[in-house]
Design a protein around this motif. Structure first.
Motif, short mmCIF file in Angstrom:
data_model
loop_
_atom_site.label_atom_id
_atom_site.label_comp_id
_atom_site.label_asym_id
_atom_site.label_seq_id
_atom_site.Cartn_x
_atom_site.Cartn_y
_atom_site.Cartn_z
N HIS A 7 7.00 5.53 -45.05
CA HIS A 7 7.84 6.01 -43.97
C HIS A 7 8.43 7.37 -44.35
O HIS A 7 8.42 7.75 -45.52
N LEU A 8 8.99 8.08 -43.36
CA LEU A 8 9.78 9.28 -43.63
C LEU A 8 11.19 9.00 -43.12
O LEU A 8 11.51 9.26 -41.96
N LEU A 9 12.02 8.45 -44.00
CA LEU A 9 13.36 8.03 -43.62
C LEU A 9 14.43 9.02 -44.04
O LEU A 9 15.54 9.00 -43.53
N GLY A 10 14.11 9.88 -44.99
CA GLY A 10 15.06 10.86 -45.46
C GLY A 10 14.43 11.78 -46.49
O GLY A 10 13.30 11.55 -46.94
N ILE A 11 15.16 12.80 -46.87
CA ILE A 11 14.72 13.72 -47.91
C ILE A 11 14.95 13.12 -49.30
O ILE A 11 14.18 13.38 -50.23
N GLU A 12 15.99 12.30 -49.41
CA GLU A 12 16.37 11.79 -50.72
C GLU A 12 15.22 11.13 -51.48
O GLU A 12 15.07 11.36 -52.68
N PRO A 13 14.35 10.31 -50.84
CA PRO A 13 13.27 9.67 -51.60
C PRO A 13 12.10 10.60 -51.95
O PRO A 13 11.22 10.20 -52.73
N LEU A 14 12.05 11.80 -51.39
CA LEU A 14 10.90 12.68 -51.59
C LEU A 14 11.02 13.47 -52.89
O LEU A 14 12.09 13.95 -53.25
N SER A 15 9.89 13.61 -53.58
CA SER A 15 9.85 14.44 -54.78
C SER A 15 9.49 15.87 -54.39
O SER A 15 8.92 16.10 -53.31
N PRO A 16 9.78 16.86 -55.24
CA PRO A 16 9.39 18.24 -54.93
C PRO A 16 7.89 18.39 -54.63
O PRO A 16 7.54 19.10 -53.67
N PRO A 17 6.97 17.73 -55.38
CA PRO A 17 5.55 17.86 -55.01
C PRO A 17 5.24 17.28 -53.63
O PRO A 17 4.39 17.82 -52.91
N GLU A 18 5.93 16.19 -53.23
CA GLU A 18 5.71 15.63 -51.90
C GLU A 18 6.21 16.58 -50.82
O GLU A 18 5.56 16.74 -49.77
N ILE A 19 7.34 17.21 -51.05
CA ILE A 19 7.87 18.20 -50.11
C ILE A 19 6.89 19.35 -49.97
O ILE A 19 6.57 19.80 -48.86
N THR A 20 6.36 19.82 -51.10
CA THR A 20 5.41 20.93 -51.07
C THR A 20 4.12 20.55 -50.35
O THR A 20 3.58 21.34 -49.57
N THR A 21 3.63 19.33 -50.58
CA THR A 21 2.42 18.86 -49.89
C THR A 21 2.62 18.88 -48.39
O THR A 21 1.76 19.36 -47.63
N LEU A 22 3.76 18.36 -47.93
CA LEU A 22 4.03 18.32 -46.50
C LEU A 22 4.16 19.73 -45.91
O LEU A 22 3.60 20.02 -44.85
N LEU A 23 4.84 20.62 -46.62
CA LEU A 23 5.02 21.98 -46.12
C LEU A 23 3.70 22.75 -46.11
O LEU A 23 3.46 23.55 -45.20
N ASP A 24 2.85 22.51 -47.11
CA ASP A 24 1.54 23.18 -47.14
C ASP A 24 0.70 22.79 -45.92
O ASP A 24 0.06 23.64 -45.28
N LEU A 25 0.70 21.48 -45.61
CA LEU A 25 -0.05 21.02 -44.44
C LEU A 25 0.58 21.57 -43.15
O LEU A 25 -0.12 21.99 -42.23
N ALA A 26 1.90 21.56 -43.09
CA ALA A 26 2.60 22.09 -41.91
C ALA A 26 2.30 23.57 -41.72
O ALA A 26 2.17 24.05 -40.58
N ASP A 27 2.18 24.30 -42.81
CA ASP A 27 1.86 25.72 -42.73
C ASP A 27 0.50 25.92 -42.07
O ASP A 27 0.32 26.82 -41.23
N ARG A 28 -0.46 25.06 -42.40
CA ARG A 28 -1.79 25.17 -41.79
C ARG A 28 -1.73 24.81 -40.30
O ARG A 28 -2.38 25.46 -39.48
N TYR A 29 -0.93 23.78 -39.99
CA TYR A 29 -0.77 23.43 -38.57
C TYR A 29 -0.07 24.56 -37.80
O TYR A 29 -0.38 24.82 -36.64
N ALA A 30 0.90 25.23 -38.44
CA ALA A 30 1.61 26.33 -37.78
C ALA A 30 0.65 27.45 -37.42
O ALA A 30 0.74 28.04 -36.32
N GLU A 31 -0.27 27.75 -38.32
CA GLU A 31 -1.26 28.79 -38.03
C GLU A 31 -2.20 28.35 -36.91
O GLU A 31 -2.56 29.14 -36.04
#
Length: 315
Positions: A7-31
């Motif tokens: 699930h995505l219930l909050g930022i607290e459970p996410l690790s920095p690599p997980e945050i980066t993975t999500l942002l990298d994919l979002a960056d591709r979707y943004a383009e």
């Protein structure tokens, strides 16, 4: 891929690599969103239910658009006319929906922890679209993506979050995310709008805008959340704007290339001057809205992948 959450219930459970993975994919979707071919198939054959117990414009619309762009069957539940108004409990609502076999459940609720409770009762992936004063993870992620795209990085930045910190789930999620990514976070606002124990959050606290904004790379303004206030937290809106509203004079204390953010909805002339909000050289407020669709697409894509893998393992 480094993202293992159910699930995505909050930022607290996410690790920095997980945050980066999500942002990298979002960056591709943004383009991709800026091309004529906006549609993908990550959620093809899946059902997404949006349950908003609080009013929403940006978040609900972007989750709906994100789901449809990924090929999901999207249903928006009108909670004001649902059986909740007849006395049905949140858990009974969850069990009813679970019997319909949805794949993704997007929930906004006025009570902190309600979304986590729902996640324990259903067999699908749950995304927190904001719960009480607790968290608003996709807002923090879209803010992070906006910052990263404008500044070229998401670490070792000087970031000021200004305004109603006490009642803001956006502030809490941003503090958690920006702290995980090694940024200097400064909170600015009147003492009456600072949460208890804020000094232990690993942030700097200021009640003076000029001092707090000094050297800031990012200035993030917050809305006065009067619907969550049960007393006189400020003398008046006019006095609040004089001391804490962002105008050209106060913004001059930040770096010359500082960007201005706001999660919306904005109260112009209360927390931000309209000229600043519309300044295309400084304001990234509309870009935040644009990044919201991309981030929510990425989040649902990753959760759908994990859900499919889990179901395949039990097949």
């Amino acid at each position: 891929m480094t993202f293992s959450k159910r699930h995505l219930l909050g930022i607290e459970p996410l690790s920095p690599p997980e945050i980066t993975t999500l942002l990298d994919l979002a960056d591709r979707y943004a383009e991709r969103e800026r091309t004529t071919d906006k549609h993908a198939t990550a959620l093809a054959g899946m059902t997404q239910i949006n349950m908003f117990f609080e009013n929403s414009t940006r978040t609900q619309a972007s989750f709906e658009i994100a789901g449809k762009r990924l090929g999901a069957d999207v249903m928006n539940m009108a909670m004001q006319t649902s059986s909740v108004k007849k006395g049905e409990t949140l858990i009974d609502t969850a069990l009813t929906l679970n019997a319909m076999h949805p794949d993704l459940l997007v929930v906004r609720h006025p009570h902190s922890g309600a979304v986590n409770l729902l996640a324990e009762k259903v067999n699908c992936a749950v995304l927190n679209a904001g719960d009480g004063r607790h968290e608003h993870p996709t807002q923090a992620l879209l803010d992070a993506l906006t910052i990263r795209r404008r500044k070229g990085r998401l670490h070792r930045l000087n970031i000021a979050i200004c305004g109603d910190i006490a009642h803001s789930r956006v502030a809490r999620s941003n503090i958690l995310l920006l702290g995980k990514m090694e940024n200097r976070v400064k909170l600015i606002g009147p003492p009456t709008l600072m949460p208890a124990g804020v000094a232990d959050w690993g942030v700097e606290v200021y009640d003076d805008m000029a001092r707090g904004l000094e050297g800031a790379d990012v200035v993030m303004m917050l809305r006065l959340q009067r619907e969550r206030m049960d007393g006189g937290f400020i003398p008046s809106e006019r006095e609040y704007y004089h001391r804490y509203g962002l105008d050209a004079e106060k913004l001059a204390c930040a770096k010359e290339d500082a960007i201005v953010m706001h999660p919306g909805p904005m109260n112009r002339g209360v927390e931000i001057d309209g000229t600043i909000a519309d300044d295309i050289n400084r304001s990234v407020i509309q870009e935040q809205v644009e990044m919201g669709v991309a981030v929510r697409m990425a989040a649902m894509d990753l959760l759908a992948q994990n859900l499919a893998a889990e179901r395949a393992a039990y097949a």
